[in-house]
Design an enzyme around this catalytic site. Sequence first.
Site: not given
Length: 383
Positions: A229, A291, A325
């Site tokens: 991330s 994502d 994600h």
Amino acid sequence: LMTTPASALVLMSQRIAKDLTPFQIVLLWTSLEDEKGILFHSQAYSRASEVGEVDLEHASSLGGDCVGVHPMGLLWSLKLEKILTKLLKRDVMNNPLQVQLKLYDSDVMVTHTTITTPKVSLTLERWYVAPGVTRIQVKESCLRGALLLHPGGRFPVVIDLFGGIGGLIEIRASLLASQGFAVLALAYCDYEDLPFQLEKGDLAYFEEDANFLLRHPKINLTFSVISMSKTAETGLSMLWPFSPHSLSISTLGLVELQHIFEDTRAEASETFFLPIEKAQGHFLFIVGEEDMNVNSKVYAGQATEQLRRHGKNDWTLLSYPGVGHLIEPPYSPPCCAWRISNLHLFMHWGGEVIPHVAAQERSWKEIQKFLRKHLIPVVTSCL
């Protein structure tokens, strides 16, 4: 009769029951409370074998929250009673997940499980850390984190940066330590006296982290960084500007940041993307193609293209269709959306459940293979 081990690592698959009637259909109900008291639960219908056993390694779920052969389906399909909440374990050393497993006759309605006595029930302890792993709190100068060590001699070390949610998250670090690595779970914002948000462009903190590890007697001279991330920017030393007007809101009211770097990507490649081709290490890029938080497929492609242009082949790209994600350790219940407390927003992570779960399992194996290949020296015989 339940046959699943009562205490084990959270990654361990499980058998469920024996001594049932041959081909009997049963309802399996799983639940747990997280550290905030929020309830998660899942259920599946299964048919016993000809010898009266339900073995999730081979038995196909007939319905419920997962369908098909999924040995850990009752764990990764856990869903929450409170929407937009993520199952996130903070204390990995002292308190395992307390998983309640109950078996009912198939004619019991799912809505009646709380008022019906199960045929058999069991409380399972599922740990994120193996016996013998030790934890050392790190508080040196401005450095904050936890060093997790497997028993034994000197180890290759992994620096673990767990996303942009803040605090100290140790679930991945403890699982890697259980596999023989020394792992520093590093806090970088919203923890003790650290800033509330990750300071943009400040790499001195992470340099101090590396120097701390090099001084430690249990650490050998090779180490790696695993990040996800927001912290993937730090892992690659990428600090890209973003375009706020490209932020979008889904029909469900969830914030999507997938395109906020689009307008500045060309500029970023020249100005903000540091020359990773000069790195002496190897790269493993893991990408979810659905994502909705960051267009990670595009940015990983840009990074690998930069490496390729400079004649570098020391990288691997794993790109998973249908995956969102947050690609976490195996059997973590997928989280398609979550509230980020320091932003006061509900973020859309994207992804589909089955592809995401499969990618978490496959990528975990690839991560360990990658770390062992590049961190553990090959000993060759002189004979």
